[in-house]
Design an enzyme around this catalytic site. Structure first.
Site, PDB file in Angstrom:
ATOM      1  N   PRO A   9      -7.069  34.547  18.367  1.00 53.89           N
ATOM      2  CA  PRO A   9      -6.186  35.590  19.401  1.00 53.89           C
ATOM      3  C   PRO A   9      -5.115  36.800  18.633  1.00 53.89           C
ATOM      4  O   PRO A   9      -4.027  35.871  18.290  1.00 53.89           O
ATOM      5  CB  PRO A   9      -5.666  34.340  20.459  1.00 53.89           C
ATOM      6  N   ASN A  10      -5.527  37.174  18.972  1.00 53.19           N
ATOM      7  CA  ASN A  10      -3.776  38.390  18.986  1.00 53.19           C
ATOM      8  C   ASN A  10      -3.553  38.791  16.925  1.00 53.19           C
ATOM      9  O   ASN A  10      -2.350  39.706  17.599  1.00 53.19           O
ATOM     10  CB  ASN A  10      -2.054  37.503  19.504  1.00 53.19           C
ATOM     11  N   ARG A  17       2.408  43.811  16.438  1.00 53.45           N
ATOM     12  CA  ARG A  17       2.278  42.236  16.354  1.00 53.45           C
ATOM     13  C   ARG A  17       3.628  41.648  16.082  1.00 53.45           C
ATOM     14  O   ARG A  17       3.640  41.525  14.779  1.00 53.45           O
ATOM     15  CB  ARG A  17       1.556  41.541  16.899  1.00 53.45           C
ATOM     16  N   TYR A  22       5.095  38.292  10.912  1.00 54.74           N
ATOM     17  CA  TYR A  22       3.294  38.777  10.542  1.00 54.74           C
ATOM     18  C   TYR A  22       3.284  40.312   9.616  1.00 54.74           C
ATOM     19  O   TYR A  22       2.280  40.181   9.151  1.00 54.74           O
ATOM     20  CB  TYR A  22       2.573  39.104  11.377  1.00 54.74           C
ATOM     21  N   ASN A  73      -8.694  31.526  10.786  1.00 55.42           N
ATOM     22  CA  ASN A  73      -6.935  31.019  11.183  1.00 55.42           C
ATOM     23  C   ASN A  73      -7.470  31.383  12.865  1.00 55.42           C
ATOM     24  O   ASN A  73      -7.497  32.431  14.043  1.00 55.42           O
ATOM     25  CB  ASN A  73      -6.235  32.444  10.656  1.00 55.42           C
ATOM     26  N   ALA A  76      -3.026  30.866  18.157  1.00 50.42           N
ATOM     27  CA  ALA A  76      -2.332  30.444  18.675  1.00 50.42           C
ATOM     28  C   ALA A  76      -3.350  29.140  19.053  1.00 50.42           C
ATOM     29  O   ALA A  76      -2.572  27.723  20.171  1.00 50.42           O
ATOM     30  CB  ALA A  76      -2.085  30.859  20.350  1.00 50.42           C
ATOM     31  N   HIS A  79      -3.409  25.684  18.278  1.00 52.01           N
ATOM     32  CA  HIS A  79      -2.469  24.368  18.395  1.00 52.01           C
ATOM     33  C   HIS A  79      -2.413  24.043  20.283  1.00 52.01           C
ATOM     34  O   HIS A  79      -2.444  22.345  20.758  1.00 52.01           O
ATOM     35  CB  HIS A  79      -0.919  24.805  18.602  1.00 52.01           C
ATOM     36  N   ASP A  86     -13.733  20.771  17.502  1.00 54.93           N
ATOM     37  CA  ASP A  86     -14.947  19.793  18.141  1.00 54.93           C
ATOM     38  C   ASP A  86     -16.029  20.548  18.000  1.00 54.93           C
ATOM     39  O   ASP A  86     -16.512  20.052  17.049  1.00 54.93           O
ATOM     40  CB  ASP A  86     -15.446  19.237  19.589  1.00 54.93           C
ATOM     41  N   GLU A  97      -8.227  26.299   6.594  1.00 53.18           N
ATOM     42  CA  GLU A  97      -7.132  26.641   7.742  1.00 53.18           C
ATOM     43  C   GLU A  97      -6.696  27.526   6.483  1.00 53.18           C
ATOM     44  O   GLU A  97      -5.523  27.515   5.652  1.00 53.18           O
ATOM     45  CB  GLU A  97      -6.802  26.179   8.286  1.00 53.18           C
ATOM     46  N   HIS A  99      -2.905  30.616   7.846  1.00 58.69           N
ATOM     47  CA  HIS A  99      -2.020  30.627   8.874  1.00 58.69           C
ATOM     48  C   HIS A  99      -1.017  31.465   7.914  1.00 58.69           C
ATOM     49  O   HIS A  99      -0.535  31.626   6.716  1.00 58.69           O
ATOM     50  CB  HIS A  99      -1.167  29.681   9.539  1.00 58.69           C
ATOM     51  N   ARG A 106       8.554  26.443  12.052  1.00 56.23           N
ATOM     52  CA  ARG A 106       8.653  27.411  13.436  1.00 56.23           C
ATOM     53  C   ARG A 106       8.873  26.234  13.935  1.00 56.23           C
ATOM     54  O   ARG A 106       9.018  25.068  14.384  1.00 56.23           O
ATOM     55  CB  ARG A 106       7.330  28.677  13.154  1.00 56.23           C
ATOM     56  N   ARG A 110       3.849  24.744  17.221  1.00 54.47           N
ATOM     57  CA  ARG A 110       3.172  24.981  15.893  1.00 54.47           C
ATOM     58  C   ARG A 110       3.147  24.002  14.684  1.00 54.47           C
ATOM     59  O   ARG A 110       1.897  24.314  14.058  1.00 54.47           O
ATOM     60  CB  ARG A 110       3.979  26.135  15.131  1.00 54.47           C
TER      61      ARG A 110
HETATM   62  C1  DQA Z   1      -0.917  32.162  13.392  1.00 51.77           C
HETATM   63  C2  DQA Z   1       0.461  31.044  13.629  1.00 51.77           C
HETATM   64  C3  DQA Z   1       0.283  30.767  14.962  1.00 51.77           C
HETATM   65  O1  DQA Z   1       0.954  29.162  15.432  1.00 51.77           O
HETATM   66  C4  DQA Z   1      -0.041  31.581  16.207  1.00 51.77           C
HETATM   67  O2  DQA Z   1       0.125  31.289  17.041  1.00 51.77           O
HETATM   68  C5  DQA Z   1      -0.344  33.098  15.825  1.00 51.77           C
HETATM   69  C6  DQA Z   1      -0.982  33.059  13.939  1.00 51.77           C
HETATM   70  C7  DQA Z   1      -0.419  32.619  12.158  1.00 51.77           C
HETATM   71  O3  DQA Z   1      -1.297  33.068  11.339  1.00 51.77           O
HETATM   72  O4  DQA Z   1       0.561  32.586  11.318  1.00 51.77           O
HETATM   73  O5  DQA Z   1      -0.966  33.623  16.542  1.00 51.77           O
HETATM   74  O6  DQA Z   1      -1.407  31.696  13.529  1.00 51.77           O
END
Ligand code: DQA
Length: 145
Positions: A9-10, A17, A22, A73, A76, A79, A86, A97, A99, A106, A110
Protein backbone atom coordinates in the site's frame (compact mmCIF):
# COMPACT_ATOMS: atom_id res chain seq x y z
CA UNK A 1 14.14 -17.96 -12.87
CA UNK A 2 10.71 -16.34 -12.61
CA UNK A 3 10.16 -13.82 -9.85
CA UNK A 4 7.03 -12.21 -8.51
CA UNK A 5 7.74 -8.70 -7.23
CA UNK A 6 5.05 -7.37 -4.90
CA UNK A 7 4.64 -3.80 -3.69
CA UNK A 8 2.15 -2.97 -0.97
CA UNK A 9 0.00 0.00 0.00
CA UNK A 10 0.86 3.60 -0.85
CA UNK A 11 3.92 2.65 -2.86
CA UNK A 12 1.86 3.60 -5.94
CA UNK A 13 2.17 7.18 -4.63
CA UNK A 14 5.96 7.23 -4.75
CA UNK A 15 7.22 10.62 -5.80
CA UNK A 16 4.24 12.35 -4.19
CA UNK A 17 4.35 10.56 -0.88
CA UNK A 18 6.77 11.98 1.75
CA UNK A 19 9.51 12.61 -0.84
CA UNK A 20 11.99 13.48 1.91
CA UNK A 21 11.73 9.83 3.02
CA UNK A 22 10.89 7.92 -0.15
CA UNK A 23 12.48 10.10 -2.82
CA UNK A 24 11.18 12.05 -5.79
CA UNK A 25 11.09 9.24 -8.34
CA UNK A 26 7.60 7.89 -8.99
CA UNK A 27 6.22 4.36 -8.98
CA UNK A 28 6.52 3.99 -12.76
CA UNK A 29 10.25 4.72 -12.35
CA UNK A 30 10.47 2.00 -9.69
CA UNK A 31 8.73 -0.51 -11.96
CA UNK A 32 11.07 0.37 -14.82
CA UNK A 33 14.05 -0.01 -12.46
CA UNK A 34 12.84 -3.45 -11.30
CA UNK A 35 12.19 -4.67 -14.87
CA UNK A 36 15.65 -3.46 -15.97
CA UNK A 37 17.33 -5.09 -12.97
CA UNK A 38 15.61 -8.40 -13.72
CA UNK A 39 16.55 -8.22 -17.39
CA UNK A 40 20.21 -7.47 -16.56
CA UNK A 41 20.36 -10.24 -13.96
CA UNK A 42 18.68 -12.79 -16.23
CA UNK A 43 15.37 -13.20 -14.39
CA UNK A 44 11.83 -12.99 -15.71
CA UNK A 45 9.55 -10.93 -13.55
CA UNK A 46 5.91 -10.25 -12.90
CA UNK A 47 5.11 -7.04 -11.02
CA UNK A 48 2.14 -6.61 -8.70
CA UNK A 49 1.05 -3.66 -6.59
CA UNK A 50 -1.98 -3.39 -4.36
CA UNK A 51 -3.27 -1.30 -1.48
CA UNK A 52 -5.33 -4.26 -0.24
CA UNK A 53 -4.08 -6.94 2.12
CA UNK A 54 -6.26 -9.74 0.71
CA UNK A 55 -5.19 -8.95 -2.85
CA UNK A 56 -1.56 -9.32 -1.75
CA UNK A 57 -2.40 -12.68 -0.12
CA UNK A 58 -4.04 -13.76 -3.41
CA UNK A 59 -0.98 -12.65 -5.39
CA UNK A 60 1.35 -14.65 -3.12
CA UNK A 61 -0.87 -17.73 -3.49
CA UNK A 62 -0.89 -17.26 -7.27
CA UNK A 63 2.89 -17.71 -7.29
CA UNK A 64 2.60 -21.34 -6.23
CA UNK A 65 3.74 -23.62 -9.04
CA UNK A 66 4.34 -20.63 -11.36
CA UNK A 67 7.19 -18.67 -9.80
CA UNK A 68 10.64 -19.50 -8.42
CA UNK A 69 10.78 -16.73 -5.85
CA UNK A 70 9.13 -13.65 -4.40
CA UNK A 71 10.45 -10.15 -3.75
CA UNK A 72 8.11 -8.26 -1.48
CA UNK A 73 7.82 -4.78 -0.03
CA UNK A 74 4.64 -5.19 2.01
CA UNK A 75 4.85 -1.48 3.02
CA UNK A 76 2.68 -0.78 6.09
CA UNK A 77 1.39 -4.39 6.12
CA UNK A 78 4.94 -5.40 7.02
CA UNK A 79 4.21 -4.41 10.59
CA UNK A 80 0.66 -5.74 10.94
CA UNK A 81 -0.11 -8.62 8.61
CA UNK A 82 -0.04 -12.16 9.92
CA UNK A 83 -2.08 -13.07 6.79
CA UNK A 84 0.81 -12.07 4.50
CA UNK A 85 3.29 -13.93 6.75
CA UNK A 86 1.08 -17.04 6.60
CA UNK A 87 0.70 -16.79 2.81
CA UNK A 88 4.49 -16.59 2.37
CA UNK A 89 4.91 -19.59 4.65
CA UNK A 90 2.14 -21.49 2.83
CA UNK A 91 3.69 -21.20 -0.63
CA UNK A 92 7.17 -21.81 0.85
CA UNK A 93 8.95 -20.09 -2.05
CA UNK A 94 12.26 -18.35 -1.38
CA UNK A 95 11.28 -14.79 -0.50
CA UNK A 96 13.20 -11.57 0.07
CA UNK A 97 11.86 -8.50 1.86
CA UNK A 98 12.66 -5.01 0.61
CA UNK A 99 12.10 -1.58 2.15
CA UNK A 100 13.09 1.70 0.58
CA UNK A 101 13.81 3.18 4.01
CA UNK A 102 15.68 1.64 6.91
CA UNK A 103 12.76 0.49 9.08
CA UNK A 104 15.14 -0.26 11.97
CA UNK A 105 16.04 3.44 12.16
CA UNK A 106 12.43 4.65 12.16
CA UNK A 107 9.54 4.58 14.69
CA UNK A 108 9.53 1.56 17.01
CA UNK A 109 6.29 0.22 15.47
CA UNK A 110 8.23 -0.28 12.23
CA UNK A 111 10.87 -2.45 13.92
CA UNK A 112 8.69 -5.57 13.81
CA UNK A 113 8.33 -7.25 10.41
CA UNK A 114 5.90 -10.13 10.22
CA UNK A 115 6.59 -10.75 6.52
CA UNK A 116 10.30 -10.72 7.26
CA UNK A 117 9.85 -13.81 9.44
CA UNK A 118 9.14 -15.80 6.26
CA UNK A 119 11.91 -14.17 4.19
CA UNK A 120 15.47 -15.37 3.72
CA UNK A 121 16.86 -11.83 3.49
CA UNK A 122 15.94 -8.21 4.02
CA UNK A 123 17.30 -5.21 2.15
CA UNK A 124 16.23 -1.99 3.87
CA UNK A 125 17.38 1.59 3.50
CA UNK A 126 18.92 1.19 0.05
CA UNK A 127 16.11 2.86 -1.92
CA UNK A 128 15.45 1.33 -5.37
CA UNK A 129 18.77 -0.55 -5.14
CA UNK A 130 17.25 -2.87 -2.52
CA UNK A 131 15.04 -4.47 -5.20
CA UNK A 132 18.04 -5.13 -7.40
CA UNK A 133 19.91 -6.70 -4.49
CA UNK A 134 16.89 -8.90 -3.75
CA UNK A 135 16.66 -10.09 -7.37
CA UNK A 136 20.43 -10.70 -7.42
CA UNK A 137 20.20 -12.75 -4.21
CA UNK A 138 17.42 -14.96 -5.63
CA UNK A 139 19.17 -15.41 -9.00
CA UNK A 140 22.44 -16.42 -7.29
CA UNK A 141 20.58 -18.68 -4.89
CA UNK A 142 19.01 -20.40 -7.90
CA UNK A 143 22.44 -21.02 -9.42
CA UNK A 144 23.73 -22.87 -6.36
CA UNK A 145 20.75 -25.23 -6.19
C1 DQA B 1 8.25 0.88 3.64
C2 DQA B 1 8.41 1.08 5.15
C3 DQA B 1 7.09 0.89 5.86
O1 DQA B 1 7.25 1.08 7.26
C4 DQA B 1 6.07 1.90 5.35
O2 DQA B 1 4.81 1.67 5.97
C5 DQA B 1 5.95 1.90 3.88
C6 DQA B 1 7.15 1.75 3.06
C7 DQA B 1 9.55 1.19 2.88
O3 DQA B 1 9.65 0.79 1.71
O4 DQA B 1 10.45 1.86 3.40
O5 DQA B 1 4.88 2.11 3.33
O6 DQA B 1 7.95 -0.49 3.40
Amino acid sequence: MKLLVINGPNLNLLGVREPELYGKRDFAALETYIRESCRELGAECELFQSNHEGAIVDAIQSALGRMDGIVINPAAYTHTSVAILDALKAVALPAVEVHLTDIRERESFRHVSYAGMACEKTFAGLGFEGYRRAVEYLVNRGKTI
